[in-house]
Write a protein that holds these residues in place. Structure first.
Motif, mmCIF file in Angstrom:
data_model
loop_
_atom_site.group_PDB
_atom_site.id
_atom_site.type_symbol
_atom_site.label_atom_id
_atom_site.label_comp_id
_atom_site.label_asym_id
_atom_site.label_seq_id
_atom_site.Cartn_x
_atom_site.Cartn_y
_atom_site.Cartn_z
ATOM 1 N N ALA A 94 -63.475 41.163 6.796
ATOM 2 C CA ALA A 94 -62.883 40.369 5.729
ATOM 3 C C ALA A 94 -63.184 41.076 4.414
ATOM 4 N N PHE A 95 -62.222 41.084 3.521
ATOM 5 C CA PHE A 95 -62.452 41.737 2.234
ATOM 6 C C PHE A 95 -61.708 41.018 1.125
ATOM 7 N N ALA A 98 -58.123 39.440 5.935
ATOM 8 C CA ALA A 98 -58.748 39.884 7.186
ATOM 9 C C ALA A 98 -57.942 41.020 7.794
ATOM 10 N N ALA A 99 -58.643 41.918 8.466
ATOM 11 C CA ALA A 99 -57.996 42.972 9.238
ATOM 12 C C ALA A 99 -58.722 43.094 10.570
ATOM 13 N N ASN A 100 -57.991 43.441 11.615
ATOM 14 C CA ASN A 100 -58.551 43.619 12.949
ATOM 15 C C ASN A 100 -58.661 45.111 13.217
ATOM 16 N N LEU A 101 -59.877 45.587 13.459
ATOM 17 C CA LEU A 101 -60.114 47.006 13.677
ATOM 18 C C LEU A 101 -60.445 47.252 15.138
ATOM 19 N N VAL A 149 -58.808 51.132 6.520
ATOM 20 C CA VAL A 149 -57.643 50.365 6.085
ATOM 21 C C VAL A 149 -57.141 50.993 4.799
ATOM 22 N N LYS A 150 -55.887 51.443 4.822
ATOM 23 C CA LYS A 150 -55.329 52.175 3.694
ATOM 24 C C LYS A 150 -54.191 51.394 3.052
ATOM 25 N N LYS A 151 -53.688 51.958 1.970
ATOM 26 C CA LYS A 151 -52.506 51.446 1.280
ATOM 27 C C LYS A 151 -52.674 50.004 0.819
ATOM 28 N N LEU A 152 -53.887 49.702 0.323
ATOM 29 C CA LEU A 152 -54.147 48.387 -0.241
ATOM 30 C C LEU A 152 -53.821 48.397 -1.731
ATOM 31 N N PRO A 153 -53.503 47.236 -2.319
ATOM 32 C CA PRO A 153 -53.058 47.213 -3.716
ATOM 33 C C PRO A 153 -54.144 47.610 -4.693
ATOM 34 N N SER A 154 -53.723 48.247 -5.775
ATOM 35 C CA SER A 154 -54.632 48.747 -6.789
ATOM 36 C C SER A 154 -53.927 48.774 -8.137
ATOM 37 N N GLY A 176 -52.506 46.404 13.546
ATOM 38 C CA GLY A 176 -51.663 45.287 13.188
ATOM 39 C C GLY A 176 -51.662 44.976 11.707
ATOM 40 N N GLU A 177 -51.080 43.849 11.361
ATOM 41 C CA GLU A 177 -50.886 43.450 9.983
ATOM 42 C C GLU A 177 -52.169 42.863 9.395
ATOM 43 N N LEU A 178 -52.255 42.939 8.088
ATOM 44 C CA LEU A 178 -53.296 42.204 7.392
ATOM 45 C C LEU A 178 -52.998 40.713 7.513
#
Length: 373
Positions: free
Chosen positions: A133-134, A160-163, A104-109, A170-172
Motif C-alpha cells: 500500500a502506498f 494498493a498494488a499486488n506484487l 511499480v512504475k509510471k506513477l503520477p508526479s 495487474g492494475e492499481l
C-alpha cells in the motif's frame, strides 16, 4: 508568502537558494564532512528521483517511495506561481542486495520543469501476500485533479498494488480517495488541501497522515475514512500562526502512535513537536524543540526523527538536516547524523539506520547507512 501545507512545497517556497545546491552539494559529501570517520554515514544506493519514505521488511528488503521528476505536462501554477508539470515518473522501488529495482512504475508526479522538488509517491508499506500500500501526494486542492490526465486521479490517494515475483501484477487498486474526503469534509478549517504522506497498517485498517489536510485518518476499505485527530494551528516564540503539517505516523512499543510535525510557514526553528496519540483521545505532546520533522522510527525502544532542515525551511540556505535521537519530554535532541542534504525517510536494519537524502533531487537521491552503535 504562501502558507504551505506540503513538506516539499515548503522547500520550494523557502527560496531559490534551496534548489541551487542540488548539482553542487552531493548528499554523500555533506554527510561525510559532518561525522567522525568511524561513524560517517555511507551511501548504499544512489540515482533516486526525489526519494521520500523508506520501509524495511525481512524477506522483502527496503521499499522506497520515489516522487518522480514530473513530466511534460500539463503544467499548473506551483506554490509560488512558477509552473509544476505532470508526468508518470513516480515509482515504488526496492533496494535489496545493493541493487535497485523499480517494482511499480509510471506513477503520477508533479515537479518543477527541471524535475526538482517533486510531489508523488510518498510512503509505502508491504502487507499480506505480495501486496503493498502506498500514498500518492498532491499538495493542492483536490479539484486540480480534474485538469490532469487519467493517471493523475491517483494523486491524493491511498493505493494498493499486488506484487508477484517482485514485479507489478495487474492494475492499481484504490484503497481510499483521501483527496475526495478532504474536498467533502475539510476537517481543518482552511481551504481544501490534501497531501497524504505516511501510511501504517493496523489489522484491516490503514492509518494515514495528511500533511495538507492537517489531520490523522483511519481508512477502512469497507467503511470509508474517519478522522482520528485534527491538528490545530499554533505559534511559537512570538511567531505568526502556522499550520501543523503532520508527516509521519509510527506505532510505539507502548501501543500508542507517534506523529511528527513539519510545521508550515514561517517554518520556525525548534517549533516542531512529536505527538503521542491514542485513537479516541486527544493527542498529547511527547517531545518538542524539533525543526521540520519528516519521518519517525522506533528502534530498540528509542525513537528517532528526521529533520529535513535543522535551520528551518525559511532560513534562506540549502536544506541541511539530520537524524535525531528523540528525548522523551525533551526540548533538545542529540544528532545521530548531521549535515545531511534534504534527508527525509528512515528505516532500520540490524544496528544501522537507513536514511533517504536529497529528497528534492532528480536522479541524485541516495540511501545513507548510519551506524547507531
Amino acid at each position: 508568502m504562501v502558507r504551505s501545507k506540503s513538506p516539499i512545497q515548503a522547500l520550494l517556497i523557502a527560496g531559490a537558494a534551496i534548489a541551487l545546491p542540488l548539482a553542487v552539494v552531493p548528499a554523500a559529501s555533506v554527510a561525510e564532512t559532518a561525522q567522525p570517520r568511524s561513524s560517517a554515514p555511507v551511501s548504499v544506493a544512489s540515482g533516486l528521483d526525489n526519494p521520500r519514505q523508506i520501509t524495511f521488511k525481512k524477506g522483502v528488503g527496503f521499499l522506497i517511495a520515489e516522487a518522480g521528476v514530473g513530466g511534460k505536462g500539463p503544467c499548473m501554477p506551483g506554490p509560488e506561481g512558477s509552473p509544476v508539470c505532470f508526468g508518470k515518473s513516480g515509482a515504488i522501488t526496492r533496494l535489496r542486495g545493493g541493487n535497485l529495482e523499480r517494482l511499480v512504475k509510471k506513477l503520477p508526479s508533479l515537479a518543477d520543469k527541471d524535475g526538482a522538488g517533486a510531489i508523488g509517491p510518498s510512503d509505502v508499506i508491504p502487507y499480506g501476500d505480495h501486496r503493498i500500500a502506498f500514498t500518492v501526494g498532491l499538495g493542492a486542492d483536490p479539484a486540480v485533479r480534474e485538469d490532469l490526465p487519467k493517471k493523475g486521479r491517483w494523486m491524493a490517494m491511498l493505493v494498493a498494488a499486488n506484487l508477484r515475483g517482485g514485479h507489478q501484477d495487474g492494475e492499481l487498486k484504490e484503497i481510499a480517495d483521501l483527496g475526495g474526503f478532504e474536498a467533502r469534509e475539510n476537517p481543518h478549517p482552511t481551504a481544501p488541501d490534501s497531501n497524504p504522506v505516511s501510511v501504517l497498517k493496523k489489522k484491516k485498517k490503514f492509518l494515514v497522515t495528511d500533511a495538507g489536510g492537517n489531520d490523522w485518518l483511519k481508512v477502512h476499505r469497507d467503511r470509508g475514512v474517519k478522522v482520528l485527530a485534527v491538528f490545530p494551528d499554533r505559534s511559537y516564540a512570538g511567531s505568526d500562526e502556522f499550520q501543523a503539517v503532520p508527516t509521519s505516523v509510527v506505532k510505539g512499543p507502548d501501543g500508542a502512535y507517534y506523529i511528527s510535525q513539519l510545521t508550515g510557514f514561517p517554518f520556525v526553528m525548534n517549533a516542531a513537536q512529536i505527538y503521542r496519540a491514542v485513537p479516541g483521545e486527544a493527542p498529547t505532546v511527547y517531545a518538542s524543540g524539533l525543526t521540520n520533522v519528516t519521518d519517525l522510527g522506533w528502534h530498540n525502544g528509542t525513537l528517532y526523527a528526521v529533520q529535513i532542515s535543522d535551520a528551518g525551511l525559511a532560513s534562506g540556505g540549502p536544506p541541511i538536516g539530520s537524524l535525531r535521537q528523540v528525548v522523551p519530554g525533551g526540548t533538545t535532541h542529540p544528532a545521530v547524523a548531521a549535515g545531511l542534504f534534504a534527508p527525509y525517510g528512515v528505516a532500520f536494519k540490524g544496528s544501522n539506520a537507513y536514511v533517504t537524502t536529497c529528497a528534492v533531487c532528480p536522479n541524485k537521491g541516495e540511501v545513507m547507512s548510519v551506524p547507531l552503535g
